[in-house]
Design a protein around this motif. Sequence first.
Motif, PDB file in Angstrom:
ATOM      1  N   THR A 170      61.342  30.277  31.633  1.00  0.00           N
ATOM      2  CA  THR A 170      61.311  30.162  32.962  1.00  0.00           C
ATOM      3  C   THR A 170      60.019  28.423  33.210  1.00  0.00           C
ATOM      4  OG1 THR A 170      58.835  31.054  33.284  1.00  0.00           O
ATOM      5  CG2 THR A 170      60.817  32.547  34.063  1.00  0.00           C
ATOM      6  N   GLY A 189      59.751  27.239  38.803  1.00  0.00           N
ATOM      7  CA  GLY A 189      59.847  27.671  37.370  1.00  0.00           C
ATOM      8  C   GLY A 189      58.197  28.173  36.978  1.00  0.00           C
ATOM      9  N   THR A 193      56.065  31.382  35.356  1.00  0.00           N
ATOM     10  CA  THR A 193      55.822  31.923  34.692  1.00  0.00           C
ATOM     11  C   THR A 193      54.648  32.149  34.688  1.00  0.00           C
ATOM     12  OG1 THR A 193      56.864  29.461  33.595  1.00  0.00           O
ATOM     13  CG2 THR A 193      55.315  29.535  32.454  1.00  0.00           C
TER      14      THR A 193
END
Length: 290
Positions: A170, A189, A193
């Motif tokens: 990610t 993303g 994470t």
Amino acid sequence: MTTGDQHYFVPEPSRWPIIAVVGIFVTLFGVVLTVNDVSSGPILSLLGLAVLVYLFTGWFGDVIREGRSGSYNDQVSVSFRQAMAWFIASEVFFFAAFFGSLFYIRTIAIPSLAGEGHLASSHLLWEGFKDAWPLLNLPDNESYVPAREAMGPLGIPLLNTVILLTSGATITWAHWGLKANRRGHLVVGLALTVLLGVVFLGFQAYEYVHAYEELGLTLKAGVYGSTFYMLTGFHGLHVTMGTIMLIVILLRSMKGHFTPKDHFGFEGVAWYWHFVDFVWLGLYVFVYWL
């Protein structure tokens, strides 16, 4: 300072280094007092941690403002990258020391106590000692509380491995989004994470409770218990640090601080997170499986 055709930024004298010294000293002094059952220890530790939070907030805030103002050039960027590379290198050796200790215990110390190797006479310390790992049973000792069962590689450890590997994917996806100037991909993303990092820490906390209460695996459970918590605990601390850094980078990304050509703040945190992933793979193999 001028080098060639570029002016190398030199900051003004700062108060932050002395604050860092005070915060670290107070924190460690409080930990020492706590370990020795002094009542003021926890208070001093919390005070020191508060100073360190103030330090990082203020110092990194100054660096962010300097970078946003255009004070840094390509030479400063190279310096940042070199510094981050050396920092990660120091972390590699930090964990190498603990892996080295585990290797020594398992391949030299324990076999020697069982009468094997060049230190075979060590078996005279405990007659009948057997070479086995995980070492759950030790000779009688007042401070020793044997673990009932070793920690297995399946279940939460395997799930946490999948979580960290997914987080590596990610954050890489976020990096691609940043370089393609797709801020939505970058933010999503990074948010994923951060979420995966928090979930990892939650599962590790649950694993510790399970190990203490159901397996009897404590810090007093001999060398197996101490090495297990030393290695996984320090890794958990690094995951915590990395998650905090990711949260800061996420907030900066939402404010539009990074561009496809100027985003070392993101890259530095991404390097660190990939390092954390790599260390966990070593832990999973050598602590849980072998």
